[in-house]
Write an enzyme that holds these catalytic residues in place. Structure first.
Site, PDB file in Angstrom:
ATOM      1  N   CYS A 288       0.863  -1.175   0.000  1.00 14.42           N
ATOM      2  CA  CYS A 288       0.000   0.000   0.000  1.00 14.42           C
ATOM      3  C   CYS A 288       0.906   1.234   0.000  1.00 14.42           C
ATOM      4  O   CYS A 288       2.124   1.127   0.071  1.00 14.42           O
ATOM      5  CB  CYS A 288      -0.857   0.032   1.255  1.00 14.42           C
TER       6      CYS A 288
ATOM      7  N   ARG B  27       1.176   1.552  -6.019  1.00 13.65           N
ATOM      8  CA  ARG B  27       1.375   0.595  -4.916  1.00 13.65           C
ATOM      9  C   ARG B  27       0.065  -0.026  -4.463  1.00 13.65           C
ATOM     10  O   ARG B  27       0.055  -0.984  -3.659  1.00 13.65           O
ATOM     11  CB  ARG B  27       2.040   1.292  -3.734  1.00 13.65           C
TER      12      ARG B  27
ATOM     13  N   TRP C 214      -3.800  -1.608  -1.154  1.00 15.14           N
ATOM     14  CA  TRP C 214      -3.744  -2.844  -1.934  1.00 15.14           C
ATOM     15  C   TRP C 214      -4.215  -3.915  -0.961  1.00 15.14           C
ATOM     16  O   TRP C 214      -3.470  -4.320  -0.067  1.00 15.14           O
ATOM     17  CB  TRP C 214      -2.324  -3.126  -2.424  1.00 15.14           C
TER      18      TRP C 214
ATOM     19  N   ASN D 288       1.135   0.168   5.861  1.00 12.87           N
ATOM     20  CA  ASN D 288       1.576  -0.619   4.711  1.00 12.87           C
ATOM     21  C   ASN D 288       2.253  -1.852   5.277  1.00 12.87           C
ATOM     22  O   ASN D 288       3.187  -1.735   6.078  1.00 12.87           O
ATOM     23  CB  ASN D 288       2.550   0.183   3.840  1.00 12.87           C
ATOM     24  N   GLY D 289       1.779  -3.047   4.891  1.00 13.28           N
ATOM     25  CA  GLY D 289       2.415  -4.275   5.386  1.00 13.28           C
ATOM     26  C   GLY D 289       1.363  -5.301   5.767  1.00 13.28           C
ATOM     27  O   GLY D 289       0.184  -5.149   5.470  1.00 13.28           O
TER      28      GLY D 289
ATOM     29  N   GLU E  48       6.532 -20.005 -21.429  1.00 11.70           N
ATOM     30  CA  GLU E  48       6.542 -18.686 -20.783  1.00 11.70           C
ATOM     31  C   GLU E  48       7.679 -17.824 -21.311  1.00 11.70           C
ATOM     32  O   GLU E  48       7.491 -16.633 -21.564  1.00 11.70           O
ATOM     33  CB  GLU E  48       6.639 -18.849 -19.263  1.00 11.70           C
TER      34      GLU E  48
ATOM     35  N   LYS F  32       6.930 -14.179 -23.013  1.00 15.07           N
ATOM     36  CA  LYS F  32       7.564 -12.958 -22.493  1.00 15.07           C
ATOM     37  C   LYS F  32       8.268 -12.214 -23.611  1.00 15.07           C
ATOM     38  O   LYS F  32       8.146 -11.011 -23.765  1.00 15.07           O
ATOM     39  CB  LYS F  32       8.586 -13.308 -21.387  1.00 15.07           C
TER      40      LYS F  32
ATOM     41  N   GLU G 127       5.763 -10.818 -26.464  1.00 12.28           N
ATOM     42  CA  GLU G 127       4.744  -9.803 -26.100  1.00 12.28           C
ATOM     43  C   GLU G 127       5.374  -8.432 -25.840  1.00 12.28           C
ATOM     44  O   GLU G 127       4.696  -7.420 -25.959  1.00 12.28           O
ATOM     45  CB  GLU G 127       3.907 -10.247 -24.913  1.00 12.28           C
TER      46      GLU G 127
ATOM     47  N   HIS H 109       9.228 -33.253 -36.099  1.00 11.67           N
ATOM     48  CA  HIS H 109       7.999 -33.664 -36.800  1.00 11.67           C
ATOM     49  C   HIS H 109       7.416 -32.521 -37.619  1.00 11.67           C
ATOM     50  O   HIS H 109       6.200 -32.449 -37.786  1.00 11.67           O
ATOM     51  CB  HIS H 109       6.984 -34.185 -35.780  1.00 11.67           C
TER      52      HIS H 109
ATOM     53  N   LYS I  31      -3.336  -5.021 -19.351  1.00  8.84           N
ATOM     54  CA  LYS I  31      -2.916  -5.764 -18.158  1.00  8.84           C
ATOM     55  C   LYS I  31      -3.999  -6.767 -17.753  1.00  8.84           C
ATOM     56  O   LYS I  31      -3.710  -7.810 -17.215  1.00  8.84           O
ATOM     57  CB  LYS I  31      -2.635  -4.817 -16.997  1.00  8.84           C
TER      58      LYS I  31
END
Ligand code: AGP
Length: 608
Positions: A2, A27, A75, A101-102, A481, A485, A488, A504, A603
């Site tokens: 946060c 954040r 958050w 925050n935490g 992946e 990455k 994109e 093949h 996103k």
């Protein structure tokens, strides 16, 4: 993660706090709030939703007079996004107000203690527990109350604290979370990072664990854990405001790649209790887990790739058939799902419509549902009977990295937990996984420290037109992946191929100079990869291999080798993915691409 801010000066605090929170929205942004010292009371205004909702509700802060105050942008970790769960949190009698925050890991124990002392709680948050605990210890001396309460807090925190009876000051403490103190002219500041206050002052210092800062308009005093005054060295910040938001990094993506050791630690450690894995599933019981006869994993993109990594692990530890399906295909595939099926839904945003629809399809057929989500209060989290949150914090770059890694951690732990419940995995297996999880952050850190080697390879190959990623078994899942990455964010065409499948058909595409990234970390099939590398080299390919350090067989056939430390198979994907993320980042950076916001992408894909 946060964002918190505080101001003590002679100007109206609220507009300044709102400015600061705006710089901290990256954040966390599911709710925001302000608390301002008024005339004998603390005025609190907080709202679910983006900061603009709070701005509108307070007429840009004009409605809140007062020259000392604190602010928060959230958050959510404990308690869904809502007005009542938003910060700041006031103690029941209005004496103490907190922004935090935490994560307080023992908040339930503290909450039960306070309830036994007659306290009542309005929210589901760990933060409200702090404000009530400080009130419990408050008998007129704020410092005493802060120090007493701090001694009982376990976990991480950066706190801004107001006491009603000392309206000219802010108290600030922190542990394992950043807290910056800013020194102005006749005004002083605190914030989660320098971004929030750079507009007002560049003279700052970081508060350390055990210290207590008291801010008034006339100055800032800092005492150590013995209560002794200490002088903090003030530094002058040279960053520009934009750079600071990314913590000084050029892109959010590299910042998030480098955050992964801490994210792995934050996602794993609260789930290791007394040497065993504790997932705190709320709805699905151990008996339910023993009654499951198949597992589906549904997701999109990188989350799907996490499912591909998890498939052999789940199958081995639970001895169950595991099906990994693209969410967009699952819904229309008439899946063999019933009430003995566990469907694991993986989504960073918790808002991907394809994944949401797949979840609803599985649930409509009677499946039990566990989702693995990064955003608390997201749609998928809200409709799942059980949710395992990844504590990666807000992920801003469109290309996921830290959330992917956190999802891997959750899947390892879920597979082991289920394996233990089903009597397949042993206590020794569980202890070995815990050992690996506790060692992973440092191992990832060590790989990140060698990022220049990957940057060099990117400089050799960033003008490639086609890149092939090869692997077998779990390395193939990683190749998926690594390829995503790269394409994109760099817009270079790349394909991931099961190394045994290349011959093949697709091998016809290999020609002089084709770049092949061969993943050779899965030891049981490493010699097969040696043959596959020879196949493509014979047709002109240039090969970068990911291999365990000292693997001379691979070194003998590949053009370049990125060495990974000797590591156990089970969690090796968490290490092997790091060079692939870095390679994609540096290639895209050398190509001058818009790394954090690649073209055509979002996103969170909330359309089918
Ligand atoms: C990954 O880098 C992409 N941003 C994309 O594939 C993403 O993983 C996919 O859209 C799923 O998103 P979710 O995890 O938020 O559901």
């Amino acid at each position: 993660m946060c964002g918190i801010v505080g101001f003590a000066g002679t100007r109206q605090a609220a507009p300044i706090l709102l400015d600061g929170l705006e710089k901290l929205e990256y954040r966390g942004y599911d709710s925001a709030g302000l608390a301002i010292e008024g005339d004998g009371e603390i005025l609190v205004k907080k709202q679910k939703g983006r900061l603009r909702v709070l701005r509108e509700a307070t007429h840009n802060g004009e409605d809140l007079p007062g020259v000392v105050g604190i602010g928060h942008t959230r958050w959510a970790t404990h308690g869904e996004p809502s007005d009542v769960n938003s910060h700041p949190h006031l103690s029941y009698n209005g004496e103490v107000c907190i922004v935090h925050n935490g994560i307080i890991e023992n908040y339930i124990e503290l909450r039960n203690f306070l309830i036994s002392k007659g306290y009542e709680f309005a929210s589901d948050t760990d933060t409200e527990v702090i404000s009530q605990l400080m009130d419990y210890y408050y008998h007129g001396d704020p410092t005493e109350a802060v120090e007493q309460a701090r001694s009982h807090l376990m976990g991480s925190y950066a706190l801004g604290i107001l006491f009603r009876q000392t309206p000219d000051r802010i108290y600030a403490i922190c542990k394992d979370n950043p807290l910056i103190i800013g020194i102005g002219e006749g005004e002083n500041f605190m914030a989660s990072d320098v971004t929030a206050i750079l507009k007002y002052t560049r003279r700052v210092f970081r508060l350390s664990e055990g210290e207590l800062a008291v801010l008034t308009r006339d100055g800032v005093t800092v005492t150590d854990s013995y209560g002794e005054p200490i002088e903090k060295e003030i530094t002058n910040v040279t960053w520009d405001e934009n750079a600071a938001e990314k913590g000084g990094y050029e892109h959010f993506m590299i910042k998030e790649i480098l955050e992964q050791p801490e994210v792995i630690r934050k996602t794993a450690s609260p789930r290791i209790v007394n040497g065993t894995i504790n997932l705190s599933l709320k709805s699905i019981s151990d008996e339910d887990i023993r009654g499951i006869d198949k597992i589906y994993i549904v997701a999109c993109g990188s989350a799907y790739h996490v499912g591909c990594v998890a498939k052999p692990i789940l199958s081995k530890l639970c001895r169950l058939p595991v099906f990994v399906e693209l969410a967009s295909e699952f819904k229309y595939s008439d899946p063999m799902v019933d009430n003995k099926t566990l469907t694991i839904v993986i989504s960073q945003s918790g808002e991907t419509l394809d994944t949401y629809h797949a979840l609803k399809e599985a649930a409509s057929r009677g499946s039990r549902i566990i989702s693995v989500v990064n955003v608390v209060g997201s749609t998928i989290a809200m409709v799942s009977e059980d949710v395992l949150f990844t504590w990666a914090g807000p992920e801003i770059a469109v290309a996921t990295t830290k959330a992917y890694s956190a999802q891997l951690i959750v899947m390892y732990m879920l597979a082991m937990y289920m394996g233990r419940v089903r009597g397949v995995a042993t206590e020794a297996d569980e202890k070995e996984l815990i050992r690996q999880l506790e060692a992973l952050p440092d191992a990832v850190e060590a790989i990140l420290e060698k990022k220049e080697q990957v940057q060099y390879l990117a400089s050799l190959f960033y003008s490639s037109k086609d890149i092939f990623f090869l692997g077998r078994n779990i390395d193939y899942a990683l190749a998926l992946e690594g390829s995503l990455k790269l394409k994109e964010i760099s817009y270079i065409h790349s394909e991931a191929y099961a190394a045994g499948e290349l011959k093949h058909g697709t091998i016809s595409l290999i020609e002089q100079g084709s770049l092949v990234v061969a993943l050779c970390t899965y030891k049981p099939l490493k010699e097969k990869l040696v043959s596959n590398i020879k196949e493509v080299v014979a047709r002109g390919a240039v090969v970068i291999a990911l291999a365990n350090e000292g693997d001379t067989n691979i070194e003998a056939v590949a053009d370049h080798v990125i060495e990974l430390p000797e590591w156990e198979e089970l969690t090796m994907p968490s290490l092997a993915i790091i060079p692939l993320q870095l390679f994609a980042y540096y290639v895209a950076s050398l190509k001058g691409c818009d790394i954090d916001k690649p073209r055509n992408l979002a996103k969170s894909v909330t359309v089918e």
